[in-house]
Write a protein that holds these residues in place. Structure first.
Motif, short mmCIF file in Angstrom:
data_model
loop_
_atom_site.label_atom_id
_atom_site.label_comp_id
_atom_site.label_asym_id
_atom_site.label_seq_id
_atom_site.Cartn_x
_atom_site.Cartn_y
_atom_site.Cartn_z
N UNK A 223 0.82 -1.21 0.00
CA UNK A 223 0.00 0.00 0.00
C UNK A 223 0.86 1.27 0.00
N UNK A 224 1.95 1.27 0.76
CA UNK A 224 2.79 2.48 0.80
C UNK A 224 3.47 2.77 -0.54
N UNK A 225 3.71 1.75 -1.34
CA UNK A 225 4.36 1.95 -2.65
C UNK A 225 3.42 2.57 -3.68
N UNK A 226 2.12 2.56 -3.39
CA UNK A 226 1.13 2.99 -4.41
C UNK A 226 1.30 4.46 -4.80
N UNK A 227 0.79 4.81 -5.98
CA UNK A 227 0.95 6.19 -6.47
C UNK A 227 0.48 7.27 -5.50
N UNK A 228 -0.56 7.00 -4.71
CA UNK A 228 -1.05 8.05 -3.81
C UNK A 228 -0.15 8.23 -2.58
N UNK A 229 0.83 7.33 -2.37
CA UNK A 229 1.83 7.54 -1.32
C UNK A 229 3.21 7.74 -1.96
N UNK A 230 4.05 6.70 -1.90
CA UNK A 230 5.44 6.87 -2.35
C UNK A 230 5.60 6.82 -3.87
N UNK B 84 12.66 -5.43 -7.83
CA UNK B 84 11.82 -5.66 -9.02
C UNK B 84 10.55 -4.82 -8.91
N UNK B 85 9.64 -5.01 -9.86
CA UNK B 85 8.46 -4.15 -9.90
C UNK B 85 7.68 -4.22 -8.59
N UNK B 86 7.22 -3.07 -8.12
CA UNK B 86 6.30 -3.05 -6.99
C UNK B 86 4.98 -3.69 -7.44
N UNK B 87 4.12 -4.05 -6.48
CA UNK B 87 2.91 -4.81 -6.82
C UNK B 87 1.99 -4.03 -7.77
N UNK B 88 1.80 -2.72 -7.52
CA UNK B 88 0.89 -2.00 -8.42
C UNK B 88 1.48 -1.83 -9.81
N UNK B 89 2.82 -1.82 -9.92
CA UNK B 89 3.42 -1.76 -11.26
C UNK B 89 3.27 -3.08 -11.99
N UNK B 90 3.34 -4.19 -11.24
CA UNK B 90 3.25 -5.51 -11.86
C UNK B 90 1.80 -5.93 -12.10
N UNK C 176 22.59 5.47 0.09
CA UNK C 176 22.75 4.32 -0.80
C UNK C 176 22.21 4.63 -2.19
N UNK C 177 22.43 3.68 -3.14
CA UNK C 177 21.81 3.82 -4.46
C UNK C 177 20.76 2.72 -4.66
N UNK C 178 19.90 2.92 -5.65
CA UNK C 178 18.76 2.03 -5.85
C UNK C 178 19.19 0.59 -6.09
N UNK C 179 20.30 0.38 -6.81
CA UNK C 179 20.73 -0.99 -7.13
C UNK C 179 21.08 -1.75 -5.85
N UNK C 180 21.64 -1.06 -4.85
CA UNK C 180 22.06 -1.73 -3.62
C UNK C 180 20.87 -2.15 -2.77
N UNK C 181 19.86 -1.27 -2.64
CA UNK C 181 18.78 -1.60 -1.70
C UNK C 181 17.47 -2.01 -2.40
N UNK C 182 17.46 -2.00 -3.74
CA UNK C 182 16.32 -2.58 -4.45
C UNK C 182 15.07 -1.75 -4.44
N UNK C 183 15.16 -0.48 -4.08
CA UNK C 183 13.99 0.41 -4.15
C UNK C 183 14.51 1.83 -4.37
N UNK C 184 13.64 2.75 -4.80
CA UNK C 184 14.12 4.11 -5.07
C UNK C 184 14.75 4.73 -3.82
N UNK C 185 15.75 5.60 -4.00
CA UNK C 185 16.41 6.29 -2.87
C UNK C 185 16.20 7.80 -3.00
N UNK C 186 16.60 8.50 -1.95
CA UNK C 186 16.48 9.95 -1.96
C UNK C 186 15.04 10.43 -1.89
N UNK C 187 14.11 9.54 -1.51
CA UNK C 187 12.69 9.86 -1.52
C UNK C 187 12.32 10.82 -0.38
#
Lengths: 288, 288
Positions: B79-86, B94-100, B216-227
């Motif tokens: 839910x937190x990954x969804x467009x209305x939040x993060x 890999x793709x978040x659930x709403x992207x997949x 960190x960078x996105x490749x290391x932790x598997x999700x967007x950074x600097x958010x």
């Protein structure tokens, strides 16, 4: 205390939990908006009616089970109204939660109401700890996977849908949870025997909902109408036609009454179910 | 069976429930995508470690409690990954659930995972029915209102936020649920005594997460950074600066170890917590 008072009082206590000092106030307001003012409360009234027919020796637990069913129903309405599903601006005659509070709080209020349902039952359990597992099992079956209302809603995301599976899960499952959990909360010897009653009533209610969507106007039912046709959704009216759907509703109501298991309050429950199912037919069709 | 195997096996059994014949297959696939392949499983490992420190005489129940905590964590990520939040496109590399699977199934998969968490504990309860209420109470407190992770997330929708309330609810609450539920599942005499350990570890983890987001960078932790910075969100790095946040992490780790109550496995648990908290510091900062 009558059933309606028990339900409203238990729901009020539950929602009050969200309003503790130090908690986010807009989330609490969104949850309150979703639960009050009340809808028909048809599921929790059914749950308490079954508990009473079974003796209702632990009314605190059966009230909590009934409230839990209603909280889950409200949660599903909040999420189903969102733009990615029905995109409904109104509910119970006023703004839907995402229209009043925004999409993020609609997601979170729904989530919090689901959790609150289980919190509510757990908090009532000290009076009969051995019944908590069966009550939560019944409620979880009605809401979650594989065949609960969330699964039912998910059929709208599948390329192929069986109308009967879809409706049984989307609506019938929570009615079955209401009857089975009510029986389990009252310590009935075989709560599963109450599932058939809930299944039939749920199917009847879904057919009635399809009829309302087809023949009523928004002012009468407090939410947008004609959505099934507009969105090309499966519905009993689309499948059987208007007259066929009316006949199906009558058949299902009879089957529900016949499905009531032997219990101390069987006669009274039969009368109640007959009265409730008569009310399901939209007034326009009853007088036609 | 070691803790990791118990967790994965209980999660696998739970998710299998969604895949029954007659259930919507894309919902099951979205749930599986959210839970597997595994993340760090830090919360369920903590829960089982606490249960073991308390004697762990009902391993089926403590495994279920641990899996339940992880299911709720996965639900919150969906839910937190969804467009209305993060609005995060990736998660665990890999793709978040709403992207997949699209937004509707992201909403429903999150809902179903929340329910599955409670179903999982209820199904394991026959081995110790009197412990189910306390376990569900602990889990509900960690997720719902007034102070659980859903409430924490809802602070992002408030005009004014206290950083400490926000982080304690958004992250700390589920760590506290992990310790209290682990103790309750093992029949510890005073499960609430375990809350402080969870609170401190949760706060440490949140600070570490803020540090990762900053360095960190996105490749290391598997999700967007600097958010945090991009979205102007409250964070320990924004509040204390980078060095201050690193110091705060060390202080919290010490406080966590000091908060472990007296129990049969106290020494072993202390060593484990020390090891885990050392790993929380991003590698870049540890070597600096």
């Amino acid at each position: 205390m009558d059933a309606a008072t028990r339900i409203e009082s238990t729901l009020a206590d539950a929602v009050l939990l969200a309003e503790a000092s130090g908690a986010p106030p807009r989330l609490a307001a969104a949850m309150r908006h979703a639960v009050f003012p009340k809808g028909a409360r048809i599921r929790p009234r059914l749950s308490i009616a079954v508990a009473m027919a079974c003796g209702d020796d632990r009314p605190r637990l059966s009230s909590a089970a009934a409230a839990s069913i209603e909280l889950l129903h409200c949660a599903s309405l909040v999420h189903d109204d969102m733009p990615c599903f029905d995109d409904a601006d109104t509910r119970r005659g006023r703004a839907s939660v995402h229209r009043a509070f925004g999409e993020p709080l609609a997601v979170l209020a729904g989530d919090a109401l689901i959790v609150l349902a289980f919190q509510t039952v757990a908090r009532a359990a000290p009076c009969a700890p051995e019944r908590l597992g069966p009550v939560i099992g019944a409620i979880g079956d009605g809401v979650g996977v594989p065949f609960g209302i969330v699964a039912g809603q998910a059929w709208e995301c599948e390329p192929e849908v069986n109308l009967s599976d879809y409706q049984r899960q989307k609506t019938g499952a929570l009615f079955a949870a209401a009857t089975v959990a009510g029986a389990a909360a009252a310590g009935a010897p075989d709560p599963e025997a109450w599932r058939m009653l809930g299944d039939r009533l749920g199917e009847a209610y879904q057919v009635a909902d399809d009829l309302r969507d087809a023949v009523e106007d928004e002012a009468t039912i407090g939410k947008p109408v004609g959505r099934d046709k507009a969105l090309g959704r499966p519905s009993a009216v689309a499948e059987f036609g208007l007259d066929g759907a009316v006949r199906r509703l009558a058949t299902l109501a009879e089957a529900a009454v016949a499905a009531i298991p032997a219990c101390p309050g069987q006669g009274r429950l039969r009368a109640l179910i007959l009265e409730e199912t008569r009310r399901l037919l939209p007034a326009k069709l009853a007088t036609a």
